[in-house]
Design an enzyme around this catalytic site. Sequence first.
Site, short mmCIF file in Angstrom:
data_model
loop_
_atom_site.label_atom_id
_atom_site.label_comp_id
_atom_site.label_asym_id
_atom_site.label_seq_id
_atom_site.Cartn_x
_atom_site.Cartn_y
_atom_site.Cartn_z
N SER A 145 18.66 6.57 -128.99
CA SER A 145 19.72 5.56 -129.01
C SER A 145 21.08 6.24 -128.97
CB SER A 145 19.63 4.71 -130.27
OG SER A 145 20.72 3.81 -130.37
N TYR A 156 19.66 4.67 -139.38
CA TYR A 156 19.09 4.58 -138.03
C TYR A 156 19.68 5.65 -137.12
CZ TYR A 156 18.27 2.52 -133.38
OH TYR A 156 17.93 2.30 -132.07
#
Length: 261
Positions: A145, A156
Amino acid sequence: MSTQLRFNNKVMVISGAAQGIGLRVAERAFAEGARLFLLDRSPHLPKVAQRLSSAERQTLALNVDMEQWTAVEAAFSEIVQQAGRIDILVNNVGGTIWAKPYAHYQPDEIEAEMRRSLYPGLWGCRAVLPTMIAQQGGAIVNVSSVATRGIHRLPYSAAKGGINAMTQSLAFEYAPYGIRVNATAPGGTEAPPRLVPRNSAIPSAQEQAWYQGVIDQTCATSLMHRYGTLDEQAAAILFLASDEASYITATVLPVAGGDLG
């Protein structure tokens, strides 16, 4: 959709295939001839496998919690027993559970984020390596990501930073065995509502505002100032998985409209 058969006679394993990017990768790979093994803990996965099957090619769905090593190891053992090899692994499981400033995360939430977005990639790679080493070849594509540089998702972000490091180190270590390891780093991606939400709690007004901050930052840091599509993400993943990318390894490819993460 491409009519090429880049994956004819290729055995491809896709984790997180019940919805979103993983589902679109599976749909496109099946159209290009892949023999698919789909991994997910979602109860919706068997319907996906049924739809992506034909008289000539049956797609197998395995209900697997990719956060648990023993479950992942057993699933890959079953795949090798049935198919005899694994040519391609797409490690797609992951996704932020909460969106809020780091000071508001509780310790158990931080651990949950890491388990969700780092361990599935670690376990998937560890499980597939013995088979790819034995067959002297294979391609791994990890889904990372560009949120490695972003707001309100620090655990995350850290997990996906780990995916990037794992991708490059594995590529370095296993190139002598003919194994290519790459990753894509998606930006914001338009997708249908999740069939199984990552966080079932009803968000407060403050939590909604924090999440809106993520959306605003994502659009602002993309040079195209928009979200991508599922097809735009799947196309990059399947390129790196294909023989067309035979001289590409240890690469993290941003697919985020110019946002490099």
